[in-house]
Each structure stands twice: as C-alpha cells, then as structure tokens.
Design a protein around this motif. Structure first.
Motif, PDB file in Angstrom:
ATOM      1  N   LEU A  97       0.806  -1.210   0.000  1.00 49.01           N
ATOM      2  CA  LEU A  97       0.000   0.000   0.000  1.00 49.01           C
ATOM      3  C   LEU A  97       0.843   1.265   0.000  1.00 49.01           C
ATOM      4  CD1 LEU A  97      -2.795  -1.049   2.537  1.00 49.01           C
ATOM      5  CD2 LEU A  97      -2.703  -1.397   0.061  1.00 49.01           C
ATOM      6  N   THR A  98       2.136   1.150   0.275  1.00 51.06           N
ATOM      7  CA  THR A  98       3.038   2.297   0.253  1.00 51.06           C
ATOM      8  C   THR A  98       3.843   2.277  -1.045  1.00 51.06           C
ATOM      9  OG1 THR A  98       4.522   0.940   1.608  1.00 51.06           O
ATOM     10  CG2 THR A  98       3.295   2.683   2.736  1.00 51.06           C
ATOM     11  N   PRO A  99       4.305   3.443  -1.500  1.00 51.56           N
ATOM     12  CA  PRO A  99       5.125   3.484  -2.712  1.00 51.56           C
ATOM     13  C   PRO A  99       6.392   2.655  -2.556  1.00 51.56           C
ATOM     14  CG  PRO A  99       4.430   5.690  -2.069  1.00 51.56           C
ATOM     15  CD  PRO A  99       4.068   4.775  -0.940  1.00 51.56           C
ATOM     16  N   LYS A 100       6.875   2.085  -3.663  1.00 49.20           N
ATOM     17  CA  LYS A 100       8.040   1.200  -3.602  1.00 49.20           C
ATOM     18  C   LYS A 100       9.302   1.906  -3.137  1.00 49.20           C
ATOM     19  CE  LYS A 100       9.495   1.680  -8.393  1.00 49.20           C
ATOM     20  NZ  LYS A 100       9.762   1.001  -9.633  1.00 49.20           N
ATOM     21  N   ASP A 101       9.379   3.229  -3.313  1.00 46.82           N
ATOM     22  CA  ASP A 101      10.589   3.941  -2.907  1.00 46.82           C
ATOM     23  C   ASP A 101      10.508   4.516  -1.495  1.00 46.82           C
ATOM     24  OD1 ASP A 101       8.688   5.791  -3.637  1.00 46.82           O
ATOM     25  OD2 ASP A 101      10.020   6.991  -4.894  1.00 46.82           O
ATOM     26  N   GLU A 102       9.450   4.219  -0.769  1.00 51.77           N
ATOM     27  CA  GLU A 102       9.322   4.673   0.622  1.00 51.77           C
ATOM     28  C   GLU A 102      10.188   3.794   1.521  1.00 51.77           C
ATOM     29  OE1 GLU A 102       9.002   6.418   3.822  1.00 51.77           O
ATOM     30  OE2 GLU A 102       7.740   7.332   2.274  1.00 51.77           O
ATOM     31  N   ARG A 103      11.106   4.400   2.252  1.00 57.19           N
ATOM     32  CA  ARG A 103      12.041   3.641   3.075  1.00 57.19           C
ATOM     33  C   ARG A 103      11.734   3.695   4.565  1.00 57.19           C
ATOM     34  NH1 ARG A 103      16.427   1.949   0.277  1.00 57.19           N
ATOM     35  NH2 ARG A 103      16.719   2.810  -1.786  1.00 57.19           N
ATOM     36  N   ARG A 104      10.864   4.611   4.999  1.00 58.02           N
ATOM     37  CA  ARG A 104      10.594   4.755   6.426  1.00 58.02           C
ATOM     38  C   ARG A 104       9.660   3.679   6.953  1.00 58.02           C
ATOM     39  NH1 ARG A 104       8.668  10.746   5.747  1.00 58.02           N
ATOM     40  NH2 ARG A 104       7.905   9.657   3.907  1.00 58.02           N
ATOM     41  N   LEU A 105       8.708   3.274   6.126  1.00 59.36           N
ATOM     42  CA  LEU A 105       7.780   2.231   6.543  1.00 59.36           C
ATOM     43  C   LEU A 105       7.211   1.524   5.330  1.00 59.36           C
ATOM     44  CD1 LEU A 105       4.301   3.055   6.605  1.00 59.36           C
ATOM     45  CD2 LEU A 105       5.509   4.993   7.549  1.00 59.36           C
ATOM     46  N   LEU A 106       6.708   0.335   5.586  1.00 57.78           N
ATOM     47  CA  LEU A 106       6.070  -0.480   4.559  1.00 57.78           C
ATOM     48  C   LEU A 106       4.714  -0.888   5.105  1.00 57.78           C
ATOM     49  CD1 LEU A 106       6.157  -2.212   1.918  1.00 57.78           C
ATOM     50  CD2 LEU A 106       7.219  -4.009   3.295  1.00 57.78           C
ATOM     51  N   VAL A 107       3.657  -0.608   4.338  1.00 55.46           N
ATOM     52  CA  VAL A 107       2.312  -0.999   4.739  1.00 55.46           C
ATOM     53  C   VAL A 107       1.810  -2.032   3.731  1.00 55.46           C
ATOM     54  CG1 VAL A 107      -0.045  -0.233   5.222  1.00 55.46           C
ATOM     55  CG2 VAL A 107       1.890   1.276   5.759  1.00 55.46           C
ATOM     56  N   LEU A 108       1.349  -3.162   4.265  1.00 58.61           N
ATOM     57  CA  LEU A 108       0.877  -4.266   3.444  1.00 58.61           C
ATOM     58  C   LEU A 108      -0.557  -4.604   3.814  1.00 58.61           C
ATOM     59  CD1 LEU A 108       3.916  -6.688   3.954  1.00 58.61           C
ATOM     60  CD2 LEU A 108       3.552  -5.120   2.047  1.00 58.61           C
ATOM     61  N   SER A 181       8.480  -1.086  10.075  1.00 63.59           N
ATOM     62  CA  SER A 181       9.359   0.084  10.083  1.00 63.59           C
ATOM     63  C   SER A 181      10.746  -0.339  10.553  1.00 63.59           C
ATOM     64  CB  SER A 181       8.789   1.158  11.004  1.00 63.59           C
ATOM     65  OG  SER A 181       9.650   2.273  11.031  1.00 63.59           O
ATOM     66  N   PRO A 182      11.797   0.050   9.798  1.00 58.90           N
ATOM     67  CA  PRO A 182      11.720   0.705   8.496  1.00 58.90           C
ATOM     68  C   PRO A 182      11.262  -0.293   7.427  1.00 58.90           C
ATOM     69  CG  PRO A 182      13.992   0.177   9.003  1.00 58.90           C
ATOM     70  CD  PRO A 182      13.175  -0.209  10.218  1.00 58.90           C
ATOM     71  N   ALA A 183      11.037   0.209   6.237  1.00 63.25           N
ATOM     72  CA  ALA A 183      10.586  -0.625   5.128  1.00 63.25           C
ATOM     73  C   ALA A 183      11.656  -1.643   4.748  1.00 63.25           C
ATOM     74  CB  ALA A 183      10.262   0.251   3.917  1.00 63.25           C
ATOM     75  N   LEU A 184      11.208  -2.747   4.189  1.00 67.34           N
ATOM     76  CA  LEU A 184      12.131  -3.698   3.555  1.00 67.34           C
ATOM     77  C   LEU A 184      12.520  -3.047   2.230  1.00 67.34           C
ATOM     78  CD1 LEU A 184      10.020  -6.927   4.073  1.00 67.34           C
ATOM     79  CD2 LEU A 184      12.064  -6.249   5.363  1.00 67.34           C
TER      80      LEU A 184
END
Length: 188
Positions: A97-108, A181-184
C-alpha cells in the motif's frame, strides 16, 4: 506440506536473480537449507514457499526481500495500481500500500484464506517493529512462544526480530493490515 502457489511469478523471479548471481541450483539450495528438488519446483512456480524459507533463500542469494517486489513510486498509490506481492506462505494475496521507494515504513494488506498463513517455520524480518491490525476475520500469531488470537479491530505490536508465524484459523477470508518500520528496501 506442498501446495500450489497463489501466484506463480515469485519462483521465476527468484530463479532470474539466482542466475544473475551465477549461482547453481545446488549452491543456492545448500546455502538456503533447502533441497535442490524443492528449489527447482519453487523456481518453476509449482510449489509455494514458507516465509521463513523465502527469507533464507534471499539471504543465500544476498538479496533484500524487496528485490522480489515491484510497486508504485511517488506518494499516491491507487487501489487499482497497488503492487501485488508474493511474500511466501500459502493461501494469501498481499498488496503493498506504500510506494516502492518509501524507506521509512512499509504498509501491506494481506487477504488470507481459511487455513492460510506464513507456514509452520518461524521467521523474523530485518525491521525494527511490526504492527498488525485485523480489518476482518480471525487471525492467530505466534511470536516468541506466545500465541495471540485476534479478531476484527484487534491490533498487535512486536519487535521485527521476533521469530513468528501466523494463520487464519477461521472459515472466512481474513484481511490484515501490516506496518513494518523501516521498510524492507532494495539496496541501491
């Protein structure tokens, strides 16, 4: 337990990345603690892989899990263009659900069929924290020997390096929101 995967593209993507690293099937299987036959069937999209085995394979191939994913860049991710992920396990459909280049968090977003889940082998992710929120259905997570049974509206927070497994023990699809957090992230 061998089952047909939900989407057959994860295995072929792993095969492509293994070949780019010039590793034989035997070498990759040995490094990941998998049999050569299982890895071959997985790469051909014939069997599903547990999350724990997928993480070991990524380590063996010197990959970040994110190297296997595609996704939207920018700030807006429309529902019709969100990236479908294959994160291992069985009976699951997952979306980033988050953009692929977002590094602070990943929402799935995970949609887990009855009996589906991460597999029996515990796994841990290279993140600081994991947050799970149940949008619909029933969900059971086992983390560090603690079994937590959850239902719609429940949330659970735990350190990302905590070995865990999860499953849908109900008889309907469970929808789960994950925040890591942080994103993979892929290496640059």
């Amino acid at each position: 337990m061998i089952s047909i995967p939900d989407s057959p593209s994860l295995g072929p993507r792993a095969r492509e990345l293994r070949r780019r690293r010039r590793l034989s099937l035997t070498e990759a299987a040995e490094r990941a603690g998998l049999t050569k036959g299982f890895l071959s069937r997985f790469e051909r999209g014939q069997v599903s892989i547990s999350v724990a085995s997928l993480l070991r394979l990524c380590k063996a191939l010197d990959l970040d899990v994110a190297d296997l994913f595609d996704g939207s860049s920018g700030r807006l991710v429309r529902s019709e263009s969100r990236a479908r992920l294959e994160f291992g396990g069985s009976g699951m459909t997952e979306y980033q659900l988050t953009p692929k280049d977002e590094r602070r968090l990943l929402v799935l977003l995970s949609e887990i069929e009855p009996g589906g889940g991460s597999g029996h082998e515990p796994y841990a992710l290279p993140v600081d924290i994991e947050f799970v929120h149940i949008l619909k259905g029933l969900f059971t997570i086992e983390a560090s020997g603690e079994r937590v049974e959850m239902r719609e509206g429940d949330s659970f927070l735990f350190p990302g390096d905590t070995p865990h497994t999860f499953t849908n023990p109900g008889d309907e699809i469970t929808r789960v929101l994950w925040v890591l957090s942080p994103a993979l992230t892929s290496r640059s």
